[in-house]
Scaffold this motif. Sequence first.
Motif, mmCIF file in Angstrom:
data_model
loop_
_atom_site.group_PDB
_atom_site.id
_atom_site.type_symbol
_atom_site.label_atom_id
_atom_site.label_comp_id
_atom_site.label_asym_id
_atom_site.label_seq_id
_atom_site.Cartn_x
_atom_site.Cartn_y
_atom_site.Cartn_z
ATOM 1 N N ASP A 1 0.808 -1.211 0.000
ATOM 2 C CA ASP A 1 0.000 0.000 0.000
ATOM 3 C C ASP A 1 0.846 1.267 0.000
ATOM 4 N N LEU A 2 2.153 1.134 0.207
ATOM 5 C CA LEU A 2 3.032 2.303 0.216
ATOM 6 C C LEU A 2 3.702 2.533 -1.140
ATOM 7 N N PHE A 3 3.177 1.867 -2.172
ATOM 8 C CA PHE A 3 3.674 2.057 -3.537
ATOM 9 C C PHE A 3 2.595 2.723 -4.376
ATOM 10 N N HIS A 4 3.029 3.582 -5.288
ATOM 11 C CA HIS A 4 2.106 4.262 -6.182
ATOM 12 C C HIS A 4 2.601 4.071 -7.618
ATOM 13 N N VAL A 5 1.670 3.750 -8.495
ATOM 14 C CA VAL A 5 1.996 3.523 -9.907
ATOM 15 C C VAL A 5 1.036 4.341 -10.761
ATOM 16 N N ARG A 6 1.547 5.009 -11.781
ATOM 17 C CA ARG A 6 0.672 5.689 -12.730
ATOM 18 C C ARG A 6 1.136 5.409 -14.151
ATOM 19 N N HIS A 7 0.194 5.434 -15.071
ATOM 20 C CA HIS A 7 0.463 5.170 -16.485
ATOM 21 C C HIS A 7 0.022 6.368 -17.322
ATOM 22 N N TRP A 8 0.785 6.662 -18.359
ATOM 23 C CA TRP A 8 0.392 7.700 -19.312
ATOM 24 C C TRP A 8 1.087 7.404 -20.643
ATOM 25 N N VAL A 9 0.664 8.084 -21.690
ATOM 26 C CA VAL A 9 1.227 7.874 -23.031
ATOM 27 C C VAL A 9 1.912 9.156 -23.488
ATOM 28 N N GLU A 10 3.104 9.021 -24.046
ATOM 29 C CA GLU A 10 3.818 10.139 -24.664
ATOM 30 C C GLU A 10 4.170 9.769 -26.094
ATOM 31 N N VAL A 11 4.181 10.776 -26.969
ATOM 32 C CA VAL A 11 4.543 10.556 -28.372
ATOM 33 C C VAL A 11 6.051 10.750 -28.511
ATOM 34 N N HIS A 12 6.745 9.718 -28.990
ATOM 35 C CA HIS A 12 8.189 9.772 -29.197
ATOM 36 C C HIS A 12 8.476 10.007 -30.678
ATOM 37 N N PRO A 13 9.125 11.124 -31.025
ATOM 38 C CA PRO A 13 9.436 11.387 -32.432
ATOM 39 C C PRO A 13 10.337 10.297 -33.012
ATOM 40 N N SER A 14 10.128 9.980 -34.259
ATOM 41 C CA SER A 14 10.970 8.992 -34.946
ATOM 42 C C SER A 14 12.382 9.543 -35.145
ATOM 43 N N THR A 15 13.347 8.660 -35.141
ATOM 44 C CA THR A 15 14.727 9.030 -35.462
ATOM 45 C C THR A 15 15.201 8.302 -36.719
ATOM 46 N N GLU A 16 14.261 7.786 -37.503
ATOM 47 C CA GLU A 16 14.613 7.142 -38.770
ATOM 48 C C GLU A 16 14.969 8.218 -39.805
ATOM 49 N N HIS A 17 15.888 7.898 -40.689
ATOM 50 C CA HIS A 17 16.357 8.861 -41.693
ATOM 51 C C HIS A 17 15.217 9.478 -42.485
ATOM 52 N N GLY A 18 14.318 8.656 -42.972
ATOM 53 C CA GLY A 18 13.250 9.150 -43.827
ATOM 54 C C GLY A 18 12.178 9.938 -43.105
ATOM 55 N N ASP A 19 12.227 9.996 -41.771
ATOM 56 C CA ASP A 19 11.195 10.681 -41.003
ATOM 57 C C ASP A 19 11.680 12.002 -40.414
ATOM 58 N N ILE A 20 12.853 12.489 -40.842
ATOM 59 C CA ILE A 20 13.429 13.700 -40.257
ATOM 60 C C ILE A 20 13.572 14.781 -41.320
ATOM 61 N N VAL A 21 13.172 15.984 -40.971
ATOM 62 C CA VAL A 21 13.418 17.151 -41.826
ATOM 63 C C VAL A 21 14.091 18.220 -40.967
#
Length: 311
Positions: free
Chosen positions: A117-137
């Motif tokens: 009961d002394l532990f707390h957990v939370r979940h959420w979603v974040e968008v991680h930008p791609s690092t692939e060559h074709g996805d970068i400008v």
Amino acid sequence: MASEDCLDGWVAMEPAFTETIPADGVIALRAEGYGPDESLEFTVYPNFDEPIAGALERSAGMLVWRPEEPLTPGLAYTLHVRAVNSFPDEWCGFPKEIELLETFTATEPGRPEPRWDLFHVRHWVEVHPSTEHGDIVCCEGAYASYDVPTGYTINDLCAATRGEGRLHTGYFIDPEAWRLGLGQLGYRPFRDLDVDDEHVSAYDADIPLPCAEISATDLITGEVLRGPPVCPDPGLEEELGAYILDPREALTCDKLQTCEEGDWGWDPDDCHRWRGEGRGCGCAAEGEGGAAALGLVLLLAALRPWRQRPR
């Protein structure tokens, strides 16, 4: 030197126990950093008496000193620890040495129970930008950075046209859990002096929302006790998976470019203007149809990134 990669040295230590330790227990420390056993000196002695015998172990991410014989209930003890870094490094946070002098009293033998009961957990979603060559400008005249071990990284003059929604899981332990455990329980996933920890899950269609698990290792016996799983809100699945991003929301320059890939990353002699320019959205990625582009425009108008449904 070994410390150049910040992998071989002690940064800090603190006792995982409080003022008492069960007579049949062990003496545990939480440590930040990692060094060889020979860099550590442990001495335990009853007050005003000779040191007692024992051996150093590592368990549940902690340093554990196990007495050869049980402690004597009611007797006070002193622990002296000295950790020496062969290669002190201010940049890595490695001091020349760390020294602890702690006292405690042995109590009757006993086994503390985990306090889930002394532990707390939370979940959420974040968008991680791609690092692939074709996805970068990048802004005109700027180039994406490339490193052999890690691949592409995005700097202030570059942005991604695609991303992935990933589940983040944050763990927090109330320091009271350590005190009530009398230093005889090693909790996971907490690995060092911090009281929180964060894990990121890459999107997996088979297990899109993995549940969080916490465990406690009984440092006396080695038994692993598992707490109840904490599962994410099923509604978070709608935020997972592929996103199409508009790089102009992250960049202020007027013209964007992309370059072909050479032997060492972007080839500055083979660049061209990003073909998404002039279309009013960042929907120029391969494989996106007209319906997807229309959906992107509507969502960008609402200042939100367009996304594909989970795969």
